[in-house]
Structures are given as structure tokens and as C-alpha cells.
Design an enzyme around this catalytic site. Structure first.
Site, PDB file in Angstrom:
ATOM      1  NE  ARG A  19      20.339  77.255  35.178  1.00  0.00           N
ATOM      2  CZ  ARG A  19      19.298  76.435  35.278  1.00  0.00           C
ATOM      3  NH1 ARG A  19      19.172  75.631  36.316  1.00  0.00           N
ATOM      4  NH2 ARG A  19      18.365  76.411  34.349  1.00  0.00           N
ATOM      5  CE  LYS A  21      38.932  84.442  49.455  1.00  0.00           C
ATOM      6  NZ  LYS A  21      37.948  84.247  50.503  1.00  0.00           N
ATOM      7  CE1 TYR A  54      35.198  86.637  53.340  1.00  0.00           C
ATOM      8  CE2 TYR A  54      32.980  86.155  52.567  1.00  0.00           C
ATOM      9  CZ  TYR A  54      34.219  86.729  52.377  1.00  0.00           C
ATOM     10  OH  TYR A  54      34.457  87.420  51.218  1.00  0.00           O
ATOM     11  CG  ASP A 111      34.432  78.843  55.373  1.00  0.00           C
ATOM     12  OD1 ASP A 111      35.396  78.412  54.703  1.00  0.00           O
ATOM     13  OD2 ASP A 111      33.948  79.973  55.224  1.00  0.00           O
TER      14      ASP A 111
HETATM   15  C1  LIG Z   1      36.544  84.481  50.759  1.00  0.00           C
HETATM   16  C2  LIG Z   1      35.831  83.670  51.763  1.00  0.00           C
HETATM   17  C3  LIG Z   1      34.489  83.277  51.582  1.00  0.00           C
HETATM   18  C4  LIG Z   1      33.666  83.742  50.393  1.00  0.00           C
HETATM   19  O1  LIG Z   1      34.166  83.295  49.185  1.00  0.00           O
HETATM   20  P1  LIG Z   1      34.016  84.103  47.782  1.00  0.00           P
HETATM   21  O2  LIG Z   1      34.732  83.206  46.848  1.00  0.00           O
HETATM   22  O3  LIG Z   1      34.647  85.436  47.962  1.00  0.00           O
HETATM   23  O4  LIG Z   1      32.566  84.213  47.505  1.00  0.00           O
HETATM   24  C5  LIG Z   1      33.914  82.475  52.547  1.00  0.00           C
HETATM   25  N1  LIG Z   1      34.600  82.080  53.631  1.00  0.00           N
HETATM   26  C6  LIG Z   1      35.880  82.446  53.852  1.00  0.00           C
HETATM   27  C7  LIG Z   1      36.584  81.983  55.087  1.00  0.00           C
HETATM   28  C8  LIG Z   1      36.538  83.247  52.924  1.00  0.00           C
HETATM   29  O5  LIG Z   1      37.808  83.611  53.160  1.00  0.00           O
END
Ligand SMILES: *Cc1c(COP(=O)(O)O)cnc(C)c1O
Length: 392
Positions: free
Chosen positions: A57, A207, A110, A182
């Protein structure tokens, strides 16, 4: 590794030390705990006097390799891998904000990034404002004495609106705000927020970075050691750690990041231009199109225009549902950045629970469709859209 090495070289070799067996890939250290050779060694590790592992962890060699790799790709001081993108968002909020702090965020951020702030962090006295961050004047007008963080999502989802990272970095510095970006929609390949002046960049590695729709994960990159030391304990102590197997999958995915994006992006540009001429559509939003209101900014701060397109169907809700039901190659699914093309219709899917008026106020019209272009042949992607659009 040489700091001046090119992106692809860093992608393949960054942060990766060859082990005693010469293993070409970082092994999965599927171990929750690590034995000390002596009481002294244990004491030194806990005191931070000796480098080494204690407990997964806190840190793990497979996860560390991924962290070093992504830190190299984003030119950061260090990276913190997390269980999910939302684990990254929560760790950043927890690490930077205090009771009574205020945060300014992109309006079309998001969903869950806003939900956790408004529903949970508000319980501890943290305030937040969701504003149009594409306008610097508008951001400035929302700054309060307790504003500690400026949080951008650029391009944002699904409106494909951009915020000027360099200009935001300047006002963040003037007003003592930490600038967080982000960077999920661009990936480290297309945009480098830290080089543009941001303090923290993060990704849902679910992603583009992993890119194969087979794991969920996140990663945070900080510009300075100070910020790294503020945020890392949140991941460790709140239990947002990645798992070694997850890290191994992401390390495998990241080796082809630029190649996957180049291929999908080439198709996205062709598809966006094709869609723009289609009689069934009202509008198309893609940063690579001259018609995009921030096309010039996209050229300046991104190294490519990405693989995400949104468009509006003239036939509204009904046409959106018809399009979804007739796509044959594209999967009807949320998420993005994988090798497969995904399509989704927010009004009947992700945002169907949001009252219509609120949804439209957020820029999500009845006929809005979001397309995440994959690496299939563009002729097949176009044929799929054509036959489904003909039925709308
Ligand atoms: C998918 C996404 C998130 C969240 O990520 P997870 O891996 O689903 O927790 C945050 N910001 C953006 C722009 C995203 O596309």
C-alpha cells in the site's frame, strides 16, 4: 535514463531498471509485504534512511516502475499511482485543500469529480465553484480570499472546450492557487501541463495510457517534491493504492501510447471533417477543426487534436437513440482512449438521470453524441457511421 531522450524512448524505457535476470519486462511483484534482513534494516526503512520496500500500500517495485515511467513522460518530480482516476482526484483534493478552502473548477468537469466535492468535501467545509474556465476574466471574477485550487479539465467532456493552461498558471501564481489539470483527454503524448506551468497533472490511466479497456487506474504527477510529499500520503493512508498486477498491465499499455494515439487521431481528423458535411448533423466539435472556437489555442498547447469528437444530431433525442441502436462496429459504451471505437449518447445514457433543463444548461443537448475513435480502419469507421446516420 537520459532526461533529453525522446518521448517514444521514454515511453518504452523510462523508469524501467533491468533486474538480475535481464527480464525485458518489469516482473509483477505480487507481494503484499517485504521482509527485512535485520532489525536495523527494518528501522532504517521506516525512518527513510534506506531505500527499499515495506508494504505494497506504501510502495511496490512494479508500481514504482510505472510511476517513474509516467513521471518521465510528463517531466514531473514524481508520480503517484492510484487504484482509479477517482482515487487520484480524491488524493489531490485531500492533499491540497483544508477546512474552509475554496476551489474553482471547470464547469463541465468529469461528473464524479464534482459530485465528491459537492456531496462529501462540503461536509468538511470545503467550497467549490464550477465556472467557464475558457475565459480568464471569468476565472478571476470567481477568486475569493480562500481560493486554494484552480482545477482544469481541458479539453473537457463532452463539450470539447479548452482552457488556456499557460494563462491559468500565471493567475494561479499571482493568487497563490495550486493549478491542477486533469490531462486524461490528451494523455502525456499530446499535452504537458507541467511544462505549461501547472503544479499537478493527473490521468485516469483507464483511458489512453493503458489503452486496452481491461483495467481501471489513475496516476498523479507533481512538479515539485513538496507537492509530492503532500499528496502521496493521501494515496497511502486512504488506501487508494494501485495493485501490482494493474501496474503491470498499464506498463504494457504505455509502451504503445503514441502509436495508438497517432493512428486513432489520424482517423478522428478524417471522421470530424466528414461529419461536418453530413446533412443529419447540426454541429461537430473537434479541436482540430477550423470551426472549433479554440482551434488556435489547441494548436499552441496540444501536440495533436486527440481522438474525441462530439456532434449534435438535428433529430434530437429520437435520432440519438436510433443512431445508438444502429451502430454495428462501434461499441455503445462509456470510457475512451482504447483501441476500439466507442460511442455514447449522454441524453439517453450517462446523463439520462439529470433533469433535462440542467443537462441542457451544462451544454449537453438532446442530440449530442460522443465518439471515441479507435484504431480500426477509417473506411470501416466511416461506413459504420454512414449506415447508422442514414436511419436517423
Ligand atoms: C474516466 C475519467 C475520470 C475518472 O477515472 P476512473 O479511472 O474512471 O476513476 C476522471 N477524469 C476524466 C476526464 C475521465 O475521463
Amino acid at each position: 535514463m537520459d532526461k533529453k531522450a525522446g518521448f517514444n524512448t521514454k515511453m518504452v524505457h523510462g523508469g524501467i531498471d533491468i533486474d538480475q535476470f535481464g527480464s525485458a519486462n518489469v516482473p509483477i511483484y505480487q507481494s503484499s509485504t517485504f521482509a527485512f534482513r535485520s532489525a536495523k534494516q527494518g528501522a532504517d526503512r521506516f525512518a527513510g534512511k534506506e531505500e527499499g520496500y515495506i508494504y505494497t500500500r506504501i510502495a511496490n517495485p512494479t508500481i514504482k516502475a510505472l510511476e517513474n515511467n509516467i513521471a518521465a513522460l510528463e517531466n514531473g518530480y514524481g508520480a503517484i499511482a492510484t487504484s482509479s482516476g477517482m482515487g487520484a482526484v480524491t488524493s489531490i483534493y485531500m492533499g491540497i485543500l483544508e477546512q474552509g478552502s475554496h476551489m474553482i473548477s471547470t464547469a463541465s468537469v468529469y461528473g464524479p469529480s464534482r459530485v465528491i466535492m459537492e456531496k462529501y468535501f462540503s461536509k468538511f467545509g470545503v467550497e467549490s465553484s464550477y465556472v467557464d474556465t475558457s475565459s480568464i476574466e471569468n476565472i478571476i471574477s470567481h477568486i475569493k480570499p480562500n481560493t486554494k485550487m484552480l482545477y482544469l479539465e481541458t479539453p473537457s467532456n463532452p463539450t470539447m472546450q479548452l482552457s488556456d493552461i499557460k494563462a491559468c498558471a500565471q493567475i494561479a501564481k499571482q493568487h497563490n492557487m495550486i493549478l491542477v489539470v486533469d490531462n486524461t483527454f490528451s494523455s502525456p503524448y499530446l499535452q504537458s501541463p507541467l511544462d505549461l506551468g501547472a503544479d499537478i497533472s493527473f490521468h485516469s490511466v483507464t483511458k489512453f495510457i493503458n489503452g486496452h479497456a481491461d483495467i481501471v487506474g489513475g496516476i498523479i504527477i507533481t512538479k515539485t517534491e513538496e507537492l509530492y510529499k503532500k499528496v502521496r500520503p493521501m494515496m497511502v493512508n486512504l488506501g487508494f493504492n494501485m495493485d501490482p498486477h494493474q501496474a503491470y498491465m498499464v506498463l504494457r499499455g504505455v509502451k504503445t501510447l503514441s502509436i495508438r494515439i497517432e493512428k486513432a487521431q489520424e482517423s478522428a481528423a478524417i471522421i470530424a471533417s466528414w461529419l461536418e458535411k453530413h446533412p443529419k448533423l447540426e454541429w461537430v466539435k473537434y479541436p482540430g477543426l477550423k470551426s472549433h472556437p479554440q482551434h488556435e489555442l489547441a494548436k499552441q498547447q496540444m501536440r495533436g487534436f486527440g481522438t474525441m469528437i462530439s456532434f449534435g444530431l438535428k433529430g434530437g433525442l429520437k435520432a440519438g437513440e436510433t443512431l445508438m441502436d444502429n451502430m454495428k462496429l462501434a461499441l455503445l459504451a462509456v470510457s475512451l482512449g482504447g483501441v476500439e471505437t466507442l460511442i455514447q449518447h449522454p441524453a439517453s445514457m450517462t446523463h439520462s438521470a439529470v433533469p433535462r433543463e440542467e443537462r441542457i444548461k451544462a451544454g449537453i443537448s438532446d442530440g449530442l453524441v460522443r465518439l471515441a475513435v479507435g484504431i480500426e480502419n477509417v473506411e470501416d469507421q466511416l461506413a459504420d457511421l454512414e449506415q447508422a446516420l442514414n436511419k436517423c
